[in-house]
Design a protein around this motif. Structure first.
Motif, PDB file in Angstrom:
ATOM      1  N   TRP A   1     -40.873  12.622 -27.881  1.00 44.92           N
ATOM      2  CA  TRP A   1     -41.167  12.622 -26.450  1.00 44.92           C
ATOM      3  C   TRP A   1     -42.377  13.498 -26.124  1.00 44.92           C
ATOM      4  O   TRP A   1     -43.138  13.186 -25.204  1.00 44.92           O
TER       5      TRP A   1
ATOM      6  N   HIS B   1     -41.260   3.105 -23.098  1.00 47.77           N
ATOM      7  CA  HIS B   1     -40.660   3.727 -21.911  1.00 47.77           C
ATOM      8  C   HIS B   1     -41.717   4.503 -21.133  1.00 47.77           C
ATOM      9  O   HIS B   1     -41.781   4.427 -19.893  1.00 47.77           O
TER      10      HIS B   1
ATOM     11  N   ARG C   1     -43.239   4.026 -17.280  1.00 41.67           N
ATOM     12  CA  ARG C   1     -43.378   5.127 -16.317  1.00 41.67           C
ATOM     13  C   ARG C   1     -44.788   5.170 -15.740  1.00 41.67           C
ATOM     14  O   ARG C   1     -44.969   5.318 -14.525  1.00 41.67           O
TER      15      ARG C   1
ATOM     16  N   ARG D   1     -33.916   5.612 -15.577  1.00 42.72           N
ATOM     17  CA  ARG D   1     -32.813   6.335 -16.218  1.00 42.72           C
ATOM     18  C   ARG D   1     -31.498   5.911 -15.582  1.00 42.72           C
ATOM     19  O   ARG D   1     -31.319   6.068 -14.376  1.00 42.72           O
TER      20      ARG D   1
ATOM     21  N   ALA E   1     -26.044   9.441 -20.092  1.00 39.82           N
ATOM     22  CA  ALA E   1     -27.070   9.225 -21.110  1.00 39.82           C
ATOM     23  C   ALA E   1     -27.544  10.575 -21.641  1.00 39.82           C
ATOM     24  O   ALA E   1     -27.559  11.568 -20.918  1.00 39.82           O
TER      25      ALA E   1
ATOM     26  N   PRO F   1     -34.204   4.793 -25.117  1.00 37.45           N
ATOM     27  CA  PRO F   1     -34.475   4.392 -23.734  1.00 37.45           C
ATOM     28  C   PRO F   1     -34.131   2.920 -23.510  1.00 37.45           C
ATOM     29  O   PRO F   1     -34.197   2.102 -24.425  1.00 37.45           O
TER      30      PRO F   1
ATOM     31  N   LEU G   1     -33.504   0.184 -11.795  1.00 35.52           N
ATOM     32  CA  LEU G   1     -34.182   1.218 -12.583  1.00 35.52           C
ATOM     33  C   LEU G   1     -35.695   1.082 -12.537  1.00 35.52           C
ATOM     34  O   LEU G   1     -36.416   2.075 -12.632  1.00 35.52           O
TER      35      LEU G   1
ATOM     36  N   PRO H   1     -36.455  13.947 -10.522  1.00 29.20           N
ATOM     37  CA  PRO H   1     -35.365  14.184 -11.459  1.00 29.20           C
ATOM     38  C   PRO H   1     -34.383  15.241 -10.972  1.00 29.20           C
ATOM     39  O   PRO H   1     -33.178  15.122 -11.191  1.00 29.20           O
TER      40      PRO H   1
END
Length: 272
Positions: A27, A72, A76, A210, A237, A243, A251, A259
């Motif tokens: 990540w 993923h 984004r 998410r 999760a 992902p 989503l 977040p």
């Protein structure tokens, strides 16, 4: 003397910690041309042992997990930025626009530019496969279980040919909350049942890319056109989960993400 059960649990915990360290690197450094040696070094394991442990913990290989992380992040950026598709492809570690577009399309279900448009104007629901139900009796059925489920939610459950939620499921069911499900017209073979829970009518756009909860039971073998019973327990999760790449309406949508607000709104769902 330590019991066999506690020793196994300790080994499993150590394996998960090692894999978690490797996933954190993915990540953080997904833009870079990471090698297996780079990722294994983060896990403090030899390459051979790391590959085996990683697959045992996640159900997939390190490079397939890394590819899922990159796609993923591409989703984004398509939602949050005004970057071109070409710039996004290079930003997430691809050296070829054609390769990026092909892999994004096969994993997410639509090409990058169309994904961006649909996220702004309305993502379609995935096909359930019920139109082919008369062709075969094979499939899965069972209960979707979730503690302290919120009053308004949608649950997607599908059968995939890999542990990663990508591409069109061979069969899909959509529920308005925990309860019985059925996946119809599933051909003979080994399939991975995956479930994702999302708020049906979220009051904010905090929940993006998410899910609220996921369900990841063991692989299921369908034989002789029979229907196999598989119950699915939903849980929050976590880092070890790949992902979700398949585009889902709740989503995959534009707008400001928060977040912190997501955590505040849904942390109580799994509270003791």
């Amino acid at each position: 003397m330590q019991s066999t059960t506690s020793t196994t649990a300790h080994c499993d915990a150590k394996a998960q910690e090692a894999v978690a360290r490797a996933i954190e690197i993915m990540w953080e450094r997904y833009r870079e041309p990471l090698s297996l040696s780079d990722i294994a070094r983060a896990a403090l394991l030899s390459q051979f042992h790391f590959s085996r442990v990683f697959r045992a913990v996640t159900g997939t290989s390190p490079f397939r997990f890394l590819a899922a992380v990159r796609l993923h992040q591409a989703k984004r950026l398509l939602l949050e930025s005004g970057m071109s598709v070409t710039d996004i492809a290079f930003e997430v570690g691809y050296s070829s626009l054609g390769t990026f577009t092909s892999r994004f399309t096969s994993s997410v279900g639509v090409p990058p530019a169309r994904y961006r448009r649909l996220a702004r104007h309305g993502m379609p629901l995935p096909a359930t496969g019920w139109e082919h139900a008369a062709a075969t009796r094979g499939g899965m059925r069972g209960l979707i279980r979730m503690p302290s489920a919120p009053p308004s939610m949608r649950i997607y459950v599908g059968a995939f040919d890999s542990p990663i939620v990508q591409g069109a499921p061979v069969s899909c069911d959509i529920l308005d909350g925990p309860g019985p499900y059925r996946l119809a017209a599933v051909p003979d073979g080994e399939w991975h049942v995956r479930a994702a829970a999302v708020p049906a009518n979220p009051r904010s756009r905090a929940l993006r890319l998410r899910p609220l909860a996921v369900g990841t039971p063991a692989a299921v073998l369908v034989r002789g056109g029979r229907c196999v019973d598989v119950d699915v327990d939903l849980r929050p999760a976590e880092l070890l989960d790949t992902p979700i790449l398949l585009a889902l309406p709740e989503l995959d949508r534009g707008g400001e993400a928060s977040p912190a607000r997501l955590v505040r709104e849904f942390a109580a769902v799994f509270a003791a």
